[in-house]
Design a protein around this motif. Structure first.
Motif, PDB file in Angstrom:
ATOM      1  N   THR A   1     -73.415  63.199  33.304  1.00 27.63           N
ATOM      2  CA  THR A   1     -72.869  62.955  31.763  1.00 27.63           C
ATOM      3  C   THR A   1     -73.564  61.915  31.141  1.00 27.63           C
ATOM      4  O   THR A   1     -73.594  61.518  29.784  1.00 27.63           O
ATOM      5  N   ARG A   2     -74.723  60.937  31.741  1.00 28.27           N
ATOM      6  CA  ARG A   2     -75.165  60.254  30.701  1.00 28.27           C
ATOM      7  C   ARG A   2     -76.450  60.829  29.970  1.00 28.27           C
ATOM      8  O   ARG A   2     -76.508  61.795  30.133  1.00 28.27           O
ATOM      9  N   PRO A   3     -76.540  59.906  28.747  1.00 28.09           N
ATOM     10  CA  PRO A   3     -77.553  60.510  27.877  1.00 28.09           C
ATOM     11  C   PRO A   3     -78.825  60.998  28.441  1.00 28.09           C
ATOM     12  O   PRO A   3     -79.488  62.007  28.065  1.00 28.09           O
ATOM     13  N   ALA A   4     -79.560  59.954  29.214  1.00 27.66           N
ATOM     14  CA  ALA A   4     -80.856  60.166  29.824  1.00 27.66           C
ATOM     15  C   ALA A   4     -80.862  61.208  31.101  1.00 27.66           C
ATOM     16  O   ALA A   4     -80.014  61.169  31.918  1.00 27.66           O
ATOM     17  N   PRO A   5     -81.877  61.918  31.123  1.00 34.12           N
ATOM     18  CA  PRO A   5     -82.094  62.737  32.227  1.00 34.12           C
ATOM     19  C   PRO A   5     -82.481  61.848  33.694  1.00 34.12           C
ATOM     20  O   PRO A   5     -82.852  60.677  33.386  1.00 34.12           O
ATOM     21  N   LEU A   6     -82.615  62.659  34.545  1.00 34.25           N
ATOM     22  CA  LEU A   6     -83.023  62.122  35.712  1.00 34.25           C
ATOM     23  C   LEU A   6     -84.250  61.660  35.661  1.00 34.25           C
ATOM     24  O   LEU A   6     -85.332  62.366  35.216  1.00 34.25           O
ATOM     25  N   THR A   7     -84.774  60.248  36.349  1.00 39.02           N
ATOM     26  CA  THR A   7     -86.143  59.813  36.529  1.00 39.02           C
ATOM     27  C   THR A   7     -86.828  60.719  37.514  1.00 39.02           C
ATOM     28  O   THR A   7     -86.076  61.153  38.449  1.00 39.02           O
ATOM     29  N   SER A   8     -88.078  60.339  37.574  1.00 38.36           N
ATOM     30  CA  SER A   8     -88.884  61.109  38.863  1.00 38.36           C
ATOM     31  C   SER A   8     -88.400  60.473  40.210  1.00 38.36           C
ATOM     32  O   SER A   8     -88.165  60.935  41.098  1.00 38.36           O
ATOM     33  N   ALA A   9     -87.990  58.996  40.265  1.00 40.33           N
ATOM     34  CA  ALA A   9     -87.679  58.358  41.297  1.00 40.33           C
ATOM     35  C   ALA A   9     -86.286  58.970  41.682  1.00 40.33           C
ATOM     36  O   ALA A   9     -86.213  58.924  42.948  1.00 40.33           O
ATOM     37  N   GLU A  10     -85.489  59.014  40.921  1.00 41.19           N
ATOM     38  CA  GLU A  10     -84.129  59.526  41.156  1.00 41.19           C
ATOM     39  C   GLU A  10     -83.944  61.000  41.712  1.00 41.19           C
ATOM     40  O   GLU A  10     -83.564  61.303  42.603  1.00 41.19           O
ATOM     41  N   ALA A  11     -84.912  61.917  41.049  1.00 43.24           N
ATOM     42  CA  ALA A  11     -84.997  63.124  41.626  1.00 43.24           C
ATOM     43  C   ALA A  11     -85.706  63.203  43.115  1.00 43.24           C
ATOM     44  O   ALA A  11     -85.352  64.033  43.871  1.00 43.24           O
ATOM     45  N   ALA A  12     -86.499  62.204  43.076  1.00 43.83           N
ATOM     46  CA  ALA A  12     -87.060  62.336  44.699  1.00 43.83           C
ATOM     47  C   ALA A  12     -86.034  61.659  45.680  1.00 43.83           C
ATOM     48  O   ALA A  12     -85.903  62.250  46.910  1.00 43.83           O
ATOM     49  N   GLY A  13     -85.276  60.786  45.186  1.00 40.79           N
ATOM     50  CA  GLY A  13     -84.106  60.156  46.136  1.00 40.79           C
ATOM     51  C   GLY A  13     -83.022  61.436  46.246  1.00 40.79           C
ATOM     52  O   GLY A  13     -82.569  61.332  47.478  1.00 40.79           O
ATOM     53  N   LEU A  14     -82.605  62.014  45.392  1.00 41.30           N
ATOM     54  CA  LEU A  14     -81.551  62.830  45.465  1.00 41.30           C
ATOM     55  C   LEU A  14     -82.055  64.124  46.188  1.00 41.30           C
ATOM     56  O   LEU A  14     -81.234  64.716  46.945  1.00 41.30           O
ATOM     57  N   GLY A  15     -83.172  64.558  46.167  1.00 41.77           N
ATOM     58  CA  GLY A  15     -83.748  65.705  46.903  1.00 41.77           C
ATOM     59  C   GLY A  15     -83.628  66.973  45.728  1.00 41.77           C
ATOM     60  O   GLY A  15     -82.950  66.943  44.847  1.00 41.77           O
ATOM     61  N   ALA A  16     -84.168  68.098  46.249  1.00 45.22           N
ATOM     62  CA  ALA A  16     -84.301  69.216  45.369  1.00 45.22           C
ATOM     63  C   ALA A  16     -82.936  70.023  45.166  1.00 45.22           C
ATOM     64  O   ALA A  16     -82.602  70.169  44.040  1.00 45.22           O
TER      65      ALA A  16
END
Length: 330
Positions: free
Chosen positions: A206-221
């Motif tokens: 729900t936050r305005p900013a999208p996921l960063t590259s680091a966050e996406a890498a941490g979360l996984g596909a």
């Protein structure tokens, strides 16, 4: 040789051994957790700890099984003295010391651990060695730390600040737990999929900013894809609401639905229902407006208010997040 002289010579040799170990880079005794009346010596890297065997066997089935193994004939039991300690590999002295903060607290009212890093150390070892009660305690304190995300179900409650001299504050004490930290911690240590985890996922979606590259890498596909789907659905819902394409059920629409089922009466064109079910002869009673969404009201006649929460009972975006990430807080 008299007893006093022999005792003095023994103490002198013991002092020489400690000093020689210190200057030669050998093991040294921990200043706080080398207990003089302990009966179990443990070596972690180059630090010696002396604790009580019963503490570990009582709370950990792993140590209970370890110490139940018979010793080879003619060998000295491990952990009896500094020369033959139980060696624990794969952990650091700092992590082991933090576990001992819980097992041997200086102040029972104020746990010495106060940061996410400290409680994570305790959680890690408690999980590895199956200290179930210590693990439960660590999870409780981690979820009670100040966070950078608010619960969608209840307002956040700030953690009390300890003023105990036994609690050593650090700069990290005021650092909040961020959503990604909570998600990765829950994944690494199999934390319950409860409202704390739901709050973290909801904050990312729900936050305005999208996921960063680091966050996406941490979360996984997989989780990154889920976050993207939820964010897209919420944006579409918001756009539809602004354009008039999304309308919450009103009292009138609820009345018409109930009337079509033969369970109530519509009067005056304002959607006043006869919830008594006795037809037009009874005095109609006003019906509170239905909450946003399409689920049936939990306050219909004959149904007491529900006290449990299924994924569809969460308010706002949290409902969609709960369904997408398969989180249920009952």
């Amino acid at each position: 040789m008299s007893f006093s002289k022999a005792r003095g010579a023994s103490l002198h040799r013991s002092t020489e051994v400690r000093e020689r170990g210190l200057h030669s880079g050998g093991p040294t005794r921990h200043p706080d957790y080398y207990l003089e009346d302990g009966n179990l010596v443990i070596l972690v890297e180059k630090t010696l700890f002396r604790v009580f065997r019963s503490t570990f066997t009582r709370h950990s089935p792993v140590f209970r099984d370890l110490f139940s193994l018979p010793n080879p004939e003619g060998s000295t039991s491990e952990g009896m003295d500094d020369a033959n300690p139980v060696q624990l590999s794969g952990i650091s002295p700092v992590d082991f010391e933090r576990l001992l903060w819980v097992l041997y607290p200086l102040n029972y009212a104020h746990p010495r651990a106060g940061t996410l890093a400290e409680w994570t150390s305790i959680l890690s070892l408690a999980t590895r060695w199956e200290f179930s009660s210590v693990r439960t305690l660590a999870i409780h304190h981690i979820q009670s730390l100040p966070s950078a995300f608010a619960s969608p179900l209840s307002p956040p409650t700030p953690s009390p600040v300890s003023t105990s001299p036994d609690r050593r504050p650090s700069k990290a004490t005021s650092t909040p737990v961020f959503p990604l930290d909570a998600i990765l911690l829950a994944r690494a240590y199999d934390l319950p999929r409860d409202r704390w985890l739901l709050s973290a996922y909801t904050a990312l979606c729900t936050r305005p900013a999208p996921l960063t590259s680091a966050e996406a890498a941490g979360l996984g596909a997989e989780d990154t894809s889920r976050v993207a789907r939820v964010r897209e659905a919420l944006r579409a819902r918001e756009a539809g609401s602004r354009l008039g394409g999304y309308c919450a059920p009103t009292v009138s629409s609820a009345a018409r639905a109930r009337l079509s089922a033969g369970a109530g009466t519509v009067t005056g064109g304002r959607g006043v229902l006869d919830w008594s079910g006795s037809g037009r002869g009874a005095t109609p009673a006003p019906r509170p407006a239905t909450v946003l969404g399409t689920r049936a009201s939990p306050f219909a006649k004959g149904s007491p208010p529900s006290t449990s929460r299924s994924p569809t009972a969460f308010p706002g975006p949290a409902r969609l997040v709960a369904e997408t990430f398969e989180i249920s807080c009952l």
